[in-house]
Design an enzyme around this catalytic site. Structure first.
Site, mmCIF file in Angstrom:
data_model
loop_
_atom_site.group_PDB
_atom_site.id
_atom_site.type_symbol
_atom_site.label_atom_id
_atom_site.label_comp_id
_atom_site.label_asym_id
_atom_site.label_seq_id
_atom_site.Cartn_x
_atom_site.Cartn_y
_atom_site.Cartn_z
ATOM 1 N N GLY A 17 -1.613 4.783 -4.501
ATOM 2 C CA GLY A 17 -2.155 3.497 -4.915
ATOM 3 C C GLY A 17 -1.471 2.340 -4.237
ATOM 4 C CB SER A 26 -0.913 -0.018 1.231
ATOM 5 O OG SER A 26 -1.615 1.202 1.338
ATOM 6 N N GLY A 60 -6.668 0.126 4.105
ATOM 7 C CA GLY A 60 -5.733 -0.964 3.839
ATOM 8 C C GLY A 60 -6.383 -2.324 4.006
ATOM 9 C CG ASP A 61 -7.971 -3.211 7.645
ATOM 10 O OD1 ASP A 61 -6.791 -3.613 7.699
ATOM 11 O OD2 ASP A 61 -8.469 -2.468 8.512
ATOM 12 N N GLY A 87 -0.519 4.490 -0.016
ATOM 13 C CA GLY A 87 -1.345 5.637 0.330
ATOM 14 C C GLY A 87 -2.062 6.180 -0.897
#
Length: 319
Positions: free
Chosen positions: A233, A228, A259-260, A230
């Site tokens: 992308g 990830s 993120g999950d 942020g």
């Protein structure tokens, strides 16, 4: 009756996200709360909620305090998540999210409490729940930090057990738990950039450096690495391909759970037999949707499909 779960999510440290809105929040002064909401949260709960909204049958196990389990139980019932959590006397931790400012300049100040570990006997109950899910689940997701009192090698040992049983295992953690877990060679890991830098013990100043670090992890035996980045992308890296998936512009209400959702989209794409490119589009769409939402889960499918169509994919060469 709930359908048999295809994915099991394991997380020893769920949390209640207590979201407090304060206009003009400032440290060291009197602040007045204008709105308060409580949501079932923590990485494992967030991943399970998103998987359920994507139509993936899912079970969840972890440690829940019986004194405030109702907020979790309502979520599980509403999303048909199979509840295999082990209850212990006491309360699940609460994390505070202080929301201030107005769109598009919303700021979120997070105050996270340590997770409670009620003892090895309850953790053994989680392990029994995992064993009971082996017959139904092809994929296991290990998500979240480990409470003090649980060995940093816990996820690594669990990965070894699950892979010996022929299961695919995805890991999303940080620090020592991630480092030990990576040594067990799970199928997939999903660090953010800071977690990847800590894992490889070097600064990664740009996308090319992050991609090179992810490729090294793949070469060491991890089949798929998702990084990830942020608002830039995410990277999706396998032995044969490295994709940078760039999200469409969006208004950010909260970064909690993005993120999950990214991880849930990637797992759901794999469960559907999607290509790496299509699963990357789905994962980025899920994460982008989460940025505009409060609470748990994902928006309806048509909104996700619109976001998927707006995702830009770039294949990165090996430099």
């Amino acid at each position: 009756m709930n359908p048999s779960p295809a994915v099991a999510v394991i997380g020893p440290s769920p949390a209640i996200d207590r979201r407090i809105a304060i206009t003009g929040f400032a440290a060291g002064t009197l602040n007045r709360v204008s709105r308060e909401e409580n949501h079932a949260g923590g990485k494992a709960v967030n991943v399970a909620a998103c998987l359920a909204d994507l139509g993936v049958p899912v079970a969840l196990t972890g440690l829940l305090g019986s004194d405030n389990a109702e907020v979790f139980e309502r979520l599980f019932a509403s999303k048909r998540i199979r509840d295999r959590c082990v209850r212990f006397p006491g309360r699940t931790r609460s994390n505070i999210k202080i929301v201030s400012g107005d769109l598009p300049q919303v700021q979120v100040t997070e105050i996270n409490f340590p997770a409670c570990f009620p003892g090895q006997g309850y953790l053994a109950g989680v392990e029994r729940a995992v064993d009971a899910l082996l017959a139904d689940c092809s994929c296991f997701v290990l998500a979240g930090s480990l409470p003090a009192g649980i060995a940093a090698t816990y996820y690594a040992e669990l990965i070894a057990r699950l892979q010996a049983a022929g299961k695919r295992v995805a890991l999303d953690s940080s620090g020592a738990a991630l480092r030990h877990g990576v040594a067990a060679r799970p199928w997939l890991i999903k660090p953010n950039l800071a977690e990847l830098e800590e894992l490889v013990e070097q600064r990664l100043p740009d996308t090319a450096a992050a991609a090179a670090a992810a490729r090294r992890l793949v070469a060491d035996g991890i089949e798929r690495v998702v990084v990830s980045l942020g608002d830039r992308g995410a990277l999706f890296v396998t032995a044969g391909c490295c994709l940078l998936a760039i999200p469409p512009p969006t208004i950010v209400n909260s970064t909690v759970g993005a993120g999950d959702a990214l991880l849930a989209g990637q797992i759901a794409g794999w469960m559907r037999g999607c290509s790496l490119a299509d699963s990357a589009r789905l994962a980025i769409a899920c994460a982008t949707a989460r940025l505009g939402m409060i609470g748990s889960g994902l928006p309806p499918r048509p909104q996700l499909e619109m976001l998927m169509a707006a995702v830009e994919l770039r294949e990165l060469d090996r430099g």
